[in-house]
Design a protein around this motif. Structure first.
Motif, PDB file in Angstrom:
ATOM      1  N   ASN A   1      16.926  32.921  20.124  1.00 47.56           N
ATOM      2  CA  ASN A   1      18.273  33.480  20.279  1.00 47.56           C
ATOM      3  C   ASN A   1      19.307  32.356  20.184  1.00 47.56           C
ATOM      4  O   ASN A   1      19.845  31.882  21.181  1.00 47.56           O
TER       5      ASN A   1
ATOM      6  N   TYR B   1      22.921  32.720  21.867  1.00 49.04           N
ATOM      7  CA  TYR B   1      22.904  32.608  23.328  1.00 49.04           C
ATOM      8  C   TYR B   1      22.628  31.161  23.755  1.00 49.04           C
ATOM      9  O   TYR B   1      23.297  30.631  24.653  1.00 49.04           O
ATOM     10  N   ILE B   2      21.655  30.515  23.104  1.00 42.38           N
ATOM     11  CA  ILE B   2      21.322  29.127  23.431  1.00 42.38           C
ATOM     12  C   ILE B   2      22.502  28.206  23.131  1.00 42.38           C
ATOM     13  O   ILE B   2      22.819  27.299  23.902  1.00 42.38           O
TER      14      ILE B   2
ATOM     15  N   ILE C   1      24.958  28.342  25.898  1.00 41.34           N
ATOM     16  CA  ILE C   1      24.494  27.646  27.095  1.00 41.34           C
ATOM     17  C   ILE C   1      24.630  26.131  26.940  1.00 41.34           C
ATOM     18  O   ILE C   1      25.113  25.439  27.837  1.00 41.34           O
TER      19      ILE C   1
ATOM     20  N   GLU D   1      21.782  37.768  26.243  1.00 37.00           N
ATOM     21  CA  GLU D   1      20.517  37.151  26.618  1.00 37.00           C
ATOM     22  C   GLU D   1      19.321  37.966  26.140  1.00 37.00           C
ATOM     23  O   GLU D   1      18.288  37.405  25.782  1.00 37.00           O
TER      24      GLU D   1
ATOM     25  N   ASP E   1      13.179  25.843  27.361  1.00 34.65           N
ATOM     26  CA  ASP E   1      13.052  26.703  28.539  1.00 34.65           C
ATOM     27  C   ASP E   1      13.565  28.115  28.240  1.00 34.65           C
ATOM     28  O   ASP E   1      12.917  29.114  28.570  1.00 34.65           O
ATOM     29  N   THR E   2      14.719  28.200  27.591  1.00 35.25           N
ATOM     30  CA  THR E   2      15.281  29.512  27.248  1.00 35.25           C
ATOM     31  C   THR E   2      14.415  30.218  26.211  1.00 35.25           C
ATOM     32  O   THR E   2      14.189  31.438  26.281  1.00 35.25           O
ATOM     33  N   TYR E   3      13.927  29.462  25.249  1.00 39.13           N
ATOM     34  CA  TYR E   3      13.098  30.041  24.198  1.00 39.13           C
ATOM     35  C   TYR E   3      11.779  30.570  24.759  1.00 39.13           C
ATOM     36  O   TYR E   3      11.324  31.660  24.398  1.00 39.13           O
TER      37      TYR E   3
ATOM     38  N   GLN F   1      11.200  31.700  27.695  1.00 38.47           N
ATOM     39  CA  GLN F   1      11.454  32.951  28.417  1.00 38.47           C
ATOM     40  C   GLN F   1      11.537  34.134  27.447  1.00 38.47           C
ATOM     41  O   GLN F   1      11.038  35.228  27.735  1.00 38.47           O
TER      42      GLN F   1
END
Length: 609
Positions: free
Chosen positions: A341, A344-345, A348, A405, A456-458, A460
């Motif tokens: 995403n 979104y990333i 952030i 998200e 970390d976001t990926y 998830q």
């Protein structure tokens, strides 16, 4: 201050067009050589156009690096080496002008002569050329360097050796290379190998040397004090033999170049704020805008400089190793790209202030064009149409999310692609028909905190698809060992690209790198079409053909879904002590390789850059 960046963009494009559209080089002794046509700088040029010839000598520039090192020999495959050393501690027969796409001028060699079709290249060595110990550079040293680097050196040097049919001394100070193939760039590449002192390596194993032997070279700087893994100090050689050469006037101005190493980016930034470092390159525009209000900046002791450039974006992102069976299917790679995403990333990490890399050569005239392939690009790709992935001929763009998200639409697409590839979610786990879970390891180098945040976001997001990802963070030496051996599933990958792509493209994505260790083909690109486009780039004799071949190559790499792209920087952001100055004119390549280390200087007065 005003930045004279190529004076104006139309002039820049005109200069590049003129360079690339000229005819073949003639077989005569020349002071320089260009990939296409003639070099821009005349035989009597005084200095590089972006250098300040009267720059004062002195001072120290201290910059940080995240990671560690256990070797000071950048010429072999052993250990982890500070990347700057191969540029700052060695010289070659010729040197670059970074105001041109790809042109070289005499450095250790005073001239070059090439065959009518560049089937050979002959160099005349300067009588004055010296090593840092004061001894003369001889033809024997040069020939030994080429053979040793080509057979025992780092992987980056070995490809050329296999393309040299014959290397021979043709006079007291003359050396001639005859090539095995029709490849006009070889005449330039052969002028860019580091020259080492043969006598230093008598009785020593060149391939295994790390910190035990510090190479004697010909450069303006020599390695001084160091502590393995912590810092390296380069000291300017006051007796440097080439200080009055046109390529060297106004360069190598610092008495000391110091590289400090840190465990992570946070520690490095704090060291800069505390004054331990006096220069810091920032890659995150959100941090640049919000975290540089510390006292030294407010007091004017630290200056923020934005440095533009006109080079391609290159590629930065998570590379998937297609040597692994799980990533061999393009639909799986496409699914993982949809699950990433970016919007979104990007919010952030950068506050959505940086644009995404859209292709390997984006941000330049060499980038693939929107929509279907047409004209010469289509003609180059057409012979491979039966094997091309979707989007190559008919048009392709990276997945775009709604910025939320959840990224529902793209995750649904990812699931569909995985199902097409033979996977399905059962009891919350993505698995194949045999019930084997789809899981992999994401390998990162210790200290790359930004990549860790993105990972970390990926992870998830992938977890919502039932895909289990293990993030493995390793120190620099272990990381390099594994990536050299392609022992990873997915990893962070960054590769800068120039306005004159050439033989290095084989090292980045050529099929030889699928099995050969230590190349930059980490993704395991294995495509006859890619090889053919690299060939077309190298054999182009006009600007139109060159651009078409590069755009076709860009299409193949981008639609290959090998790397999940991050964001790009269309300018560099350098925070530095106010005493660190740089020339007003910025080269086409901008803050590239060692522009700061070689062209900046220290001045206690407050005169403008």
């Amino acid at each position: 201050m005003r930045l004279d960046f190529f004076r104006n963009s139309q002039l820049a494009l005109g200069a590049i067009s003129l360079i690339l559209s000229s005819g073949l080089a003639s077989a005569e002794v020349q002071h320089g050589i260009a990939m296409y046509g003639d070099p821009v700088l005349p035989p009597d040029f005084v200095s590089l156009p972006y250098a300040f010839p009267d720059a004062p000598k002195g001072g120290v520039i201290a910059a940080g690096e995240v990671g560690s090192f256990d070797s000071l020999n950048p010429y072999n495959d052993k250990g982890s080496v500070p990347w700057q050393l191969r540029f700052l501690t060695s010289e070659s027969l010729m040197g670059r002008n970074y105001d041109e796409p790809f042109s070289l001028y005499g450095l250790l060699a005073e001239s070059i002569e090439v065959g009518p079709n560049r089937e050979w290249a002959e160099f005349t060595l300067r009588d004055a050329a010296r090593f840092s110990d004061g001894s003369s550079v001889t033809i024997e040293d040069v020939m030994w360097s080429y053979e040793t680097l080509g057979t025992q050196g780092h992987g980056r040097y070995r490809g050329l050796w296999g393309k040299i049919e014959k290397m021979e001394q043709t006079g007291p100070n003359k050396l001639k290379f005859t090539f095995t193939e029709d490849n006009r760039e070889l005449a330039l590449i052969v002028g860019m190998r580091p020259i080492l002192k043969k006598a230093q390596w008598d009785g020593k194993d060149f391939s295994k040397s790390g910190i035990d032997v510090i190479p004697i070279t010909t450069a303006p700087y020599v390695i001084g004090d160091y502590e393995a893994g912590r810092y390296v100090s380069l000291e300017r050689d006051p007796d440097y033999w080439g200080k009055d050469l046109p390529l060297r006037r106004g360069t190598s101005n610092f008495d000391e170049i110091r590289m400090e190493f840190f465990g992570d980016g946070t520690g490095m930034f704090e060291a800069f704020k505390a004054g331990i470092l006096n220069s810091n390159r920032e890659t995150n525009i959100e941090k640049w805008d919000t975290q540089y209000g510390f006292p030294a900046v407010s007091a004017g002791e630290v200056v923020q400089s934005n440095i533009p450039h006109a080079r391609p974006s290159g590629i930065t992102g998570f590379a998937m190793n297609t040597r692994r069976e799980m990533f061999a299917d393009w639909r799986v790679r496409d699914a993982l790209m949809h699950a990433f995403n970016f919007e979104y990333i990007n919010e952030i990490v950068t506050g959505s202030k940086q644009s995404r890399i859209t292709s390997y050569f984006s941000n330049s005239s060499l980038a693939m064009q929107d929509g279907p392939a047409t004209g010469r690009v289509q003609a180059l790709l057409e012979p491979f149409k039966d094997d091309l992935l979707p989007g190559t001929l008919d048009g392709y763009a990276l997945p775009v999310s709604d910025g939320s998200e959840r990224n529902r639409k793209n995750l649904r697409k990812a699931i569909a692609l995985m199902e097409e590839a033979g996977y399905a979610i059962e009891n919350g786990v993505m698995q194949n028909a045999d019930g084997t879970p789809f899981a992999f390891e994401l390998l990162l180098r210790k200290g790359n905190s930004e990549a860790e945040v993105i990972a970390d976001t990926y992870v998830q997001a992938l977890d919502r698809l039932g895909i289990k990802v293990t993030v493995q963070v390793m120190d620099s030496a272990a990381y390099q060992e594994r990536t050299n051996a392609y022992d990873f599933d997915m990893t962070y990958y960054r590769r800068g690209l120039s306005l004159s792509p050439g033989n290095e493209q084989y090292n980045y994505w050529g099929t030889a790198g699928v099995e050969t260790p230590s190349t930059r083909n980490w993704a395991g690109v294995n495509s006859p079409a890619v090889d053919a486009m690299i060939d077309a780039v190298l054999t182009s004799t006009s600007r139109d053909d060159f651009v078409a071949a590069t755009r076709a190559l860009d299409r193949l790499l981008t639609t290959g879904r090998y790397v999940i792209p991050f964001y790009q920087n269309t300018q560099s952001h350098l925070a530095h002590a106010k005493e660190l100055k740089y020339p007003e004119r910025i080269p086409t390549y901008g803050d590239w390789i060692v522009w700061q280390s070689e062209l900046w200087w220290w001045a206690d007065d407050l005169s403008p850059n």
